[in-house]
Design a protein around this motif. Structure first.
Motif, PDB file in Angstrom:
ATOM      1  N   GLN A  33       1.114  -1.259   0.080  1.00 33.02           N
ATOM      2  CA  GLN A  33       0.124  -0.253   0.119  1.00 33.02           C
ATOM      3  C   GLN A  33       0.613   1.568   0.267  1.00 33.02           C
ATOM      4  O   GLN A  33       0.436   2.468  -0.379  1.00 33.02           O
ATOM      5  CB  GLN A  33      -0.852   0.048   1.066  1.00 33.02           C
ATOM      6  N   SER A  79      -6.396  -2.967   4.104  1.00 32.37           N
ATOM      7  CA  SER A  79      -6.885  -3.028   1.322  1.00 32.37           C
ATOM      8  C   SER A  79      -6.127  -4.324   1.677  1.00 32.37           C
ATOM      9  O   SER A  79      -6.302  -5.496   1.088  1.00 32.37           O
ATOM     10  CB  SER A  79      -6.408  -1.605   1.429  1.00 32.37           C
ATOM     11  N   GLN A  80      -4.454  -4.237   1.907  1.00 28.58           N
ATOM     12  CA  GLN A  80      -3.373  -5.522   1.146  1.00 28.58           C
ATOM     13  C   GLN A  80      -3.914  -6.992   0.950  1.00 28.58           C
ATOM     14  O   GLN A  80      -4.060  -7.336   1.018  1.00 28.58           O
ATOM     15  CB  GLN A  80      -3.031  -4.596   1.276  1.00 28.58           C
ATOM     16  N   PHE A  83      -7.093  -7.076  -1.130  1.00 30.54           N
ATOM     17  CA  PHE A  83      -6.481  -7.938  -2.127  1.00 30.54           C
ATOM     18  C   PHE A  83      -5.858  -9.436  -1.926  1.00 30.54           C
ATOM     19  O   PHE A  83      -5.521 -10.282  -3.121  1.00 30.54           O
ATOM     20  CB  PHE A  83      -5.358  -6.971  -2.364  1.00 30.54           C
ATOM     21  N   ALA A 105     -10.897  -3.797  -1.592  1.00 22.33           N
ATOM     22  CA  ALA A 105      -9.387  -3.741  -1.207  1.00 22.33           C
ATOM     23  C   ALA A 105      -9.189  -2.249  -2.708  1.00 22.33           C
ATOM     24  O   ALA A 105      -8.380  -1.320  -1.395  1.00 22.33           O
ATOM     25  CB  ALA A 105      -8.505  -4.563  -2.303  1.00 22.33           C
ATOM     26  N   LEU A 106     -10.235  -1.746  -2.865  1.00 19.96           N
ATOM     27  CA  LEU A 106     -10.188  -0.364  -3.131  1.00 19.96           C
ATOM     28  C   LEU A 106     -11.062   0.328  -2.192  1.00 19.96           C
ATOM     29  O   LEU A 106     -10.333   1.636  -2.408  1.00 19.96           O
ATOM     30  CB  LEU A 106     -11.158  -0.633  -5.274  1.00 19.96           C
ATOM     31  N   ALA A 109      -8.426   1.667   0.029  1.00 23.16           N
ATOM     32  CA  ALA A 109      -7.009   1.870  -0.262  1.00 23.16           C
ATOM     33  C   ALA A 109      -6.234   2.828  -0.078  1.00 23.16           C
ATOM     34  O   ALA A 109      -7.725   4.401  -0.245  1.00 23.16           O
ATOM     35  CB  ALA A 109      -6.793   1.476  -1.683  1.00 23.16           C
ATOM     36  N   SER A 113      -1.670   5.951  -2.545  1.00 21.66           N
ATOM     37  CA  SER A 113      -1.090   4.922  -3.075  1.00 21.66           C
ATOM     38  C   SER A 113      -1.930   4.771  -4.541  1.00 21.66           C
ATOM     39  O   SER A 113      -2.564   3.272  -4.883  1.00 21.66           O
ATOM     40  CB  SER A 113      -1.249   3.854  -1.700  1.00 21.66           C
ATOM     41  N   TYR A 116      -0.930   1.350  -6.263  1.00 25.68           N
ATOM     42  CA  TYR A 116      -1.017   0.104  -5.695  1.00 25.68           C
ATOM     43  C   TYR A 116      -3.018  -0.008  -6.059  1.00 25.68           C
ATOM     44  O   TYR A 116      -3.066  -1.165  -6.563  1.00 25.68           O
ATOM     45  CB  TYR A 116      -1.129   0.574  -4.066  1.00 25.68           C
ATOM     46  N   THR A 117      -4.017   1.903  -5.966  1.00 26.44           N
ATOM     47  CA  THR A 117      -4.938   1.150  -6.941  1.00 26.44           C
ATOM     48  C   THR A 117      -5.213   0.889  -8.015  1.00 26.44           C
ATOM     49  O   THR A 117      -5.933  -0.157  -8.224  1.00 26.44           O
ATOM     50  CB  THR A 117      -4.953   2.369  -5.923  1.00 26.44           C
ATOM     51  N   VAL A 120      -4.741  -2.825  -8.033  1.00 32.48           N
ATOM     52  CA  VAL A 120      -5.918  -3.643  -7.742  1.00 32.48           C
ATOM     53  C   VAL A 120      -7.046  -3.551  -8.979  1.00 32.48           C
ATOM     54  O   VAL A 120      -7.861  -4.832  -9.735  1.00 32.48           O
ATOM     55  CB  VAL A 120      -6.382  -3.146  -6.552  1.00 32.48           C
TER      56      VAL A 120
END
Length: 330
Positions: A33, A79-80, A83, A105-106, A109, A113, A116-117, A120
């Motif tokens: 993240q 969030s992670q 994921f 996760a979104l 998030a 990040s 990262y987003t 996802v």
């Protein structure tokens, strides 16, 4: 951990751009993240996450899903964790659960990040694509590009657009992807296939030749081919480039076919070059379901020595190929 959704594997699966093949879920590491050193900075019981990651890496998707679920009991807004559990659900074939986890996760998030987003979104787009939800997949790929315009993200959308026969858009995305990832052979192959679908045979041939320049490992002389259609047997593996020369006369029609011999499933690629080394015709797959390569009745532009380049297009297996050429008067 190994990657659960390799973009390279994705491209390989979609070498035949208009086939029904869709991205295979392979292996991908859950992206972090933020920039912290720990894989799960600030989390409670991070060892659950780490153990889940080890199980995910070993293919124990049931055990991984259990560990990530326990981790999320103590970290319900992490969030992670969602994921990572989505990757386990994909491995188990439960795409509905994976979509739900990726959406969570979104939702959780961190706003900072961005990469990262985008990762996802890219994964959720691929799951949607595998389930035939092309509009939803397209939305996710586009959002990923808006956040993080990487070559991978452009390639993902390009493959989807080609899959739904929107070749102009696919070509534009592949152009962006190649600009950002110029040394990825399968992007060259994908762009060549799209050029072929758009009937730009010269551009397709040039791009096939660029693909060969990126993959060739062993260039060898194939000897003399009969010009009456009698086939020759040639062993072929990834990186092989086999060259055949012949004398041609302006106006003659050249037809060439390369196909796997009995029992093999090889993916040959043919390129026909003029005396200056300029490609004048090329073919990867005869059809969406036929890995053989066929160049049909190409009119030779001048008198001179022509070269047939036979190589492997990375689909199928390695093995023996039958190559035949027929040279006719127009």
């Amino acid at each position: 951990m190994k990657r659960i959704l390799s973009r390279t594997a994705l491209i390989a699966v979609l070498v035949v751009l208009t086939s029904s093949a869709i991205p295979a879920i392979a292996q991908q590491t859950p992206p972090q993240q933020g920039g912290a050193q720990s894989a799960v900075p600030g989390a409670v019981l991070p060892q659950l996450y780490e153990r889940g990651g080890a199980r995910l890496d070993s293919g124990d998707y049931t055990g991984a899903a259990l560990d990530f679920s326990l981790f999320l009991v103590f970290n319900p807004t992490y969030s992670q964790g969602y994921f990572a559990r989505a990757l386990s659900q994909i491995g188990l074939g439960d795409h509905t659960a994976a979509i739900t986890d990726l959406t969570h996760a979104l939702d959780f998030a961190p706003e900072t990040s961005i990469r990262y987003t985008a990762s996802v979104l890219g994964l959720r787009g691929q799951v949607y694509q595998e389930d035939g939800e092309f509009d939803l997949a397209l939305d996710d790929y586009t959002s990923a590009i808006e956040l993080d315009p990487t070559g991978d993200n452009y390639a993902n959308r390009g493959f989807l657009l080609a899959r739904i026969l929107r070749f102009d858009g696919a070509l534009e995305d592949f152009d962006h992807a190649v600009e950002l990832l110029p040394d990825v052979p399968l992007l060259a192959l994908a762009r060549a296939n799209v050029y072929g679908q758009l009937h730009d045979n010269a551009a397709a041939a040039e791009e096939y030749l660029r693909f060969v320049s990126l993959t060739q490992a062993d260039v060898r002389d194939g000897g003399t081919l009969a010009l009456d259609g009698t086939p020759s047997l040639v062993p072929l593996t990834n990186g092989d480039v086999v060259l055949f020369n012949f004398e041609g006369t302006k106006g003659q029609l050249a037809s060439i076919r390369a196909e796997a011999s009995s029992g093999d499933r090889v993916d040959p690629l043919l390129i026909l070059l003029d005396e200056s080394g300029t490609p004048i015709a090329a073919n990867d797959d005869t059809s969406n379901t036929d890995l053989s390569a066929t160049i049909r009745r190409v009119e030779l532009p001048d008198n001179g020595t022509y070269t047939i380049m036979l190589t492997h297009a990375l689909g199928g297996d390695t093995g023996d190929v039958l190559i035949a050429m027929l040279l006719q008067e127009s």
